[in-house]
Motif scaffolding. Structure first.
Motif, PDB file in Angstrom:
ATOM      1  N   ALA A   1      -2.388   3.837  -5.133  1.00 41.25           N
ATOM      2  CA  ALA A   1      -2.958   3.039  -4.036  1.00 41.25           C
ATOM      3  C   ALA A   1      -2.693   1.713  -4.615  1.00 41.25           C
ATOM      4  CB  ALA A   1      -4.668   3.054  -4.021  1.00 41.25           C
ATOM      5  N   ARG A   2      -2.352   0.791  -3.461  1.00 41.86           N
ATOM      6  CA  ARG A   2      -2.110  -0.697  -3.721  1.00 41.86           C
ATOM      7  C   ARG A   2      -2.965  -1.612  -3.263  1.00 41.86           C
ATOM      8  NH1 ARG A   2       0.252  -2.889   0.396  1.00 41.86           N
ATOM      9  NH2 ARG A   2       0.957  -1.503   1.818  1.00 41.86           N
ATOM     10  N   LYS A   3      -3.019  -2.907  -3.655  1.00 42.68           N
ATOM     11  CA  LYS A   3      -3.964  -3.735  -2.992  1.00 42.68           C
ATOM     12  C   LYS A   3      -3.290  -4.388  -1.717  1.00 42.68           C
ATOM     13  CE  LYS A   3      -3.504  -7.964  -3.661  1.00 42.68           C
ATOM     14  NZ  LYS A   3      -2.743  -9.302  -4.363  1.00 42.68           N
ATOM     15  N   ILE A   4      -4.021  -4.623  -0.740  1.00 39.44           N
ATOM     16  CA  ILE A   4      -3.788  -5.138   0.474  1.00 39.44           C
ATOM     17  C   ILE A   4      -3.856  -6.448   0.366  1.00 39.44           C
ATOM     18  CG2 ILE A   4      -4.279  -4.964   2.939  1.00 39.44           C
ATOM     19  CD1 ILE A   4      -5.790  -2.169   2.585  1.00 39.44           C
TER      20      ILE A   4
ATOM     21  N   ILE B   1      -9.093  -5.474  -1.926  1.00 36.79           N
ATOM     22  CA  ILE B   1      -9.471  -4.018  -0.920  1.00 36.79           C
ATOM     23  C   ILE B   1      -7.904  -3.247  -1.142  1.00 36.79           C
ATOM     24  CG2 ILE B   1      -9.611  -3.069   1.312  1.00 36.79           C
ATOM     25  CD1 ILE B   1     -12.247  -4.612   0.283  1.00 36.79           C
ATOM     26  N   PHE B   2      -8.119  -2.093  -1.504  1.00 36.52           N
ATOM     27  CA  PHE B   2      -7.154  -1.354  -1.690  1.00 36.52           C
ATOM     28  C   PHE B   2      -6.539  -0.274  -0.674  1.00 36.52           C
ATOM     29  CE2 PHE B   2      -5.487  -1.781  -6.030  1.00 36.52           C
ATOM     30  CZ  PHE B   2      -6.309  -2.789  -6.580  1.00 36.52           C
ATOM     31  N   THR B   3      -5.411   0.144  -0.499  1.00 40.28           N
ATOM     32  CA  THR B   3      -4.975   1.201   0.466  1.00 40.28           C
ATOM     33  C   THR B   3      -5.656   2.419   0.519  1.00 40.28           C
ATOM     34  OG1 THR B   3      -3.157   1.778  -0.851  1.00 40.28           O
ATOM     35  CG2 THR B   3      -2.650   0.129   0.750  1.00 40.28           C
ATOM     36  N   ALA B   4      -6.453   2.639  -0.585  1.00 33.87           N
ATOM     37  CA  ALA B   4      -7.439   3.693  -0.930  1.00 33.87           C
ATOM     38  C   ALA B   4      -8.007   3.529  -2.267  1.00 33.87           C
ATOM     39  CB  ALA B   4      -6.714   5.117  -0.873  1.00 33.87           C
TER      40      ALA B   4
ATOM     41  N   ALA C   1      -7.846  15.248   0.949  1.00 30.14           N
ATOM     42  CA  ALA C   1      -7.609  14.606   2.193  1.00 30.14           C
ATOM     43  C   ALA C   1      -7.280  13.082   2.111  1.00 30.14           C
ATOM     44  CB  ALA C   1      -8.905  14.748   3.224  1.00 30.14           C
ATOM     45  N   LEU C   2      -7.912  12.645   1.495  1.00 31.54           N
ATOM     46  CA  LEU C   2      -7.684  11.067   1.278  1.00 31.54           C
ATOM     47  C   LEU C   2      -6.313  10.956   0.639  1.00 31.54           C
ATOM     48  CD1 LEU C   2      -8.536   8.014   1.440  1.00 31.54           C
ATOM     49  CD2 LEU C   2      -9.011   8.255  -0.950  1.00 31.54           C
ATOM     50  N   ALA C   3      -5.689  11.596  -0.369  1.00 25.26           N
ATOM     51  CA  ALA C   3      -4.458  11.564  -0.906  1.00 25.26           C
ATOM     52  C   ALA C   3      -3.310  11.861   0.207  1.00 25.26           C
ATOM     53  CB  ALA C   3      -4.338  12.393  -2.379  1.00 25.26           C
ATOM     54  N   ALA C   4      -3.518  13.151   1.034  1.00 27.14           N
ATOM     55  CA  ALA C   4      -2.611  13.386   1.927  1.00 27.14           C
ATOM     56  C   ALA C   4      -2.284  12.412   2.924  1.00 27.14           C
ATOM     57  CB  ALA C   4      -3.342  14.735   2.499  1.00 27.14           C
ATOM     58  N   LEU C   5      -3.547  11.749   3.534  1.00 30.00           N
ATOM     59  CA  LEU C   5      -3.398  10.807   4.336  1.00 30.00           C
ATOM     60  C   LEU C   5      -2.527   9.651   3.921  1.00 30.00           C
ATOM     61  CD1 LEU C   5      -6.703  11.004   6.304  1.00 30.00           C
ATOM     62  CD2 LEU C   5      -4.377  11.920   6.893  1.00 30.00           C
ATOM     63  N   HIS C   6      -2.820   9.107   2.697  1.00 31.68           N
ATOM     64  CA  HIS C   6      -2.238   7.940   2.007  1.00 31.68           C
ATOM     65  C   HIS C   6      -0.871   8.291   1.937  1.00 31.68           C
ATOM     66  CE1 HIS C   6      -1.618   5.051  -1.343  1.00 31.68           C
ATOM     67  NE2 HIS C   6      -2.503   4.401  -0.866  1.00 31.68           N
TER      68      HIS C   6
ATOM     69  N   GLN D   1       1.468   3.783  -0.149  1.00 26.03           N
ATOM     70  CA  GLN D   1       1.777   3.373  -1.557  1.00 26.03           C
ATOM     71  C   GLN D   1       2.840   2.324  -1.461  1.00 26.03           C
ATOM     72  OE1 GLN D   1       2.794   6.144  -0.110  1.00 26.03           O
ATOM     73  NE2 GLN D   1       4.964   6.381  -0.764  1.00 26.03           N
ATOM     74  N   LYS D   2       3.611   2.147  -0.446  1.00 27.84           N
ATOM     75  CA  LYS D   2       4.798   1.584  -0.467  1.00 27.84           C
ATOM     76  C   LYS D   2       4.564   0.113  -0.052  1.00 27.84           C
ATOM     77  CE  LYS D   2       8.813   4.535   0.891  1.00 27.84           C
ATOM     78  NZ  LYS D   2       9.368   4.903   1.862  1.00 27.84           N
ATOM     79  N   LYS D   3       5.086  -0.923  -0.218  1.00 30.56           N
ATOM     80  CA  LYS D   3       5.107  -2.151   0.028  1.00 30.56           C
ATOM     81  C   LYS D   3       5.919  -2.412   1.165  1.00 30.56           C
ATOM     82  CE  LYS D   3       3.118  -6.432  -0.864  1.00 30.56           C
ATOM     83  NZ  LYS D   3       2.045  -6.594  -1.368  1.00 30.56           N
TER      84      LYS D   3
END
Ligand code: ASP
Ligand code: MG
Length: 406
Positions: free
Chosen positions: A191-194, A180-183, A393-398, A404-406
């Motif tokens: 986006a990165r894997k959670i 599952i990714f952050t987006a 909108a998704l990109a803005a919230l991300h 994106q940061k770990k």
């Protein structure tokens, strides 16, 4: 992990062709080699289910649901037998089963049956004899002895239910993405894997667009079966979904999601009297239409506007019901808008942090994205925006929540 009972579920893309099936066989054998017992649940190969449905519709646009279940359940049966053969070829013992054969008992509602119980004696016996058991996902047998299916994507549910009834240590869900990714990484490049999610976070993300079966997560939560969502094509760890505990650090916002599957209905000039909303939503519920977000405006001159979202698939039915009702209770106009998207942020830490909503709305405002509806839960905030602005909108919230940061 060794010496455990593991349930592994392989989705359609993981068993799309014979080469994929051999790859899956090798992976299963590796686990067994480490001393684990493995029960496997498989989906139909690739797009088999879609193809079967298309064939049915070609012959009869309105096929009987019983016959649809007879037809659709064949897809999973093919993968189970081929996978057993692939394991045999590699010199290990395996045995395939249909859902009915192992006693996955469901209610009688064809094409969307609910699992009532699973008789595990046959499976346990085979597992104790050292065999890998392979069970067809997505299907069962009803209390009327009819073959049933569990609704699209239902193999996840079969796997989790099986894990619960066998008392498995974990249920691994193999798919074609790493977890599952952050987006959605197709929309948000960084986006990165959670690594870890709580069941509640996974539930919210699944309901808001992440690729995971909501009912399956509900069952996993109820029986506290940890899920590991991971790729069938790599050995990398995926996303572990479990009860919150010391392993899961609380995140204010863990992930963001976007869905374009919903439509908005607005009832204009609804009489402002007790009982009206109850009537509208009772009628919709009576037709099995799930209403998601609901917004009612402050009334002026004794009438108000009421907007809500439904799945696009249910839109025409929901409109029909609303229009019929409108005539009867004096609602002036019923409008529909399919041109919407919903963006959401999810995280358990929201419970104890303030200012999350403000930050969310500011991020959208900064990007000149108008919010049409808002809804919140303890651990999520969702906004409806115009469909063409959904990805932005998704990109803005991300970005705003630095996902994106770990
Ligand atoms: N084969 C079924 C479907 O495509 C079930 C599943 O894949 O989980 O919906
Ligand atoms: Mg499938």
């Amino acid at each position: 992990m060794a010496g455990q009972l593991i349930v592994q579920k392989y989705g359609g893309s993981s068993v799309a062709n014979t080469a994929c099936i051999e790859n899956v066989a090798a992976r299963i054998i590796k686990y067994v080699g480490k001393g684990n017992k493995v029960a496997v649940v498989v989906s139909a190969m690739g797009d088999t289910t879609d193809d079967l449905i298309a064939m049915a519709k070609k012959i009869n646009p309105n096929p009987s649901e019983r016959e649809m279940d007879m037809l659709m359940s064949t897809g999973e049966q093919i993968s189970t037998a081929l996978l057993a053969m692939a394991i045999h070829k590699k010199g290990c013992e395996a045995i395939s089963f249909t859902g009915p054969q192992v006693g996955i008992i469901t209610d009688t509602s064809h094409t969307k049956a609910k699992i009532l119980k699973i008789k595990t004696n046959r499976l346990k016996k085979e597992l104790d004899n050292g065999k890998i058991v392979i069970v067809a996902g997505f299907q069962g047998i009803s209390t009327n002895d009819e073959i049933t299916t569990l609704g699209r994507g239902g193999s996840d549910l079969s796997a989790v239910a099986l894990a619960a009834s066998l008392g498995a240590a974990i249920c691994e869900i193999y798919t074609d993405v790493e977890g599952i990714f952050t987006a959605d990484p197709r929309v948000v490049a960084d986006a990165r894997k959670i690594d870890y999610l709580t069941f509640d976070e996974m539930l919210e993300l699944a309901a808001r667009g992440a690729k995971m079966h909501t009912r399956a997560v509900e069952v996993a939560k109820k029986f506290n079966i940890p899920l590991h969502i991971r790729s069938a094509f790599s050995d990398k760890e995926g996303t572990i979904v479990m009860d919150k505990g010391e392993r899961i650090e609380e995140a204010v916002v863990r992930g963001a999601a976007l869905t374009e599957k919903e439509a908005k209905i607005t009832l204009c000039n609804v009489p402002d009297e007790p009982g009206i909303a109850a009537r509208v939503f009772t009628e919709l519920a009576g037709s099995n239409i799930n209403v998601d977000m609901i917004v009612q405006n402050v009334s002026h001159k004794n009438s108000t506007d009421l907007s809500f979202t439904v799945l696009k698939d249910d839109l025409s039915r929901a409109l029909k019901i609303s229009r019929k009702l409108a005539g009867r209770i004096g609602i002036k106009e019923v409008l529909a808008d399919e041109n919407i998207a919903r963006v959401s942020i999810v995280g358990v830490g929201m419970k104890s942090h303030h200012g999350v909503a403000a930050k969310c709305f500011s991020a959208l405002a900064k990007n000149k994205i108008n919010i049409e509806m808002i809804s919140t839960s303890e651990i999520s905030i969702s906004c409806v925006v115009k469909k063409e602005l959904g990805k932005a909108a998704l990109a803005a919230l991300h970005k705003e929540f630095e996902l994106q940061k770990k």
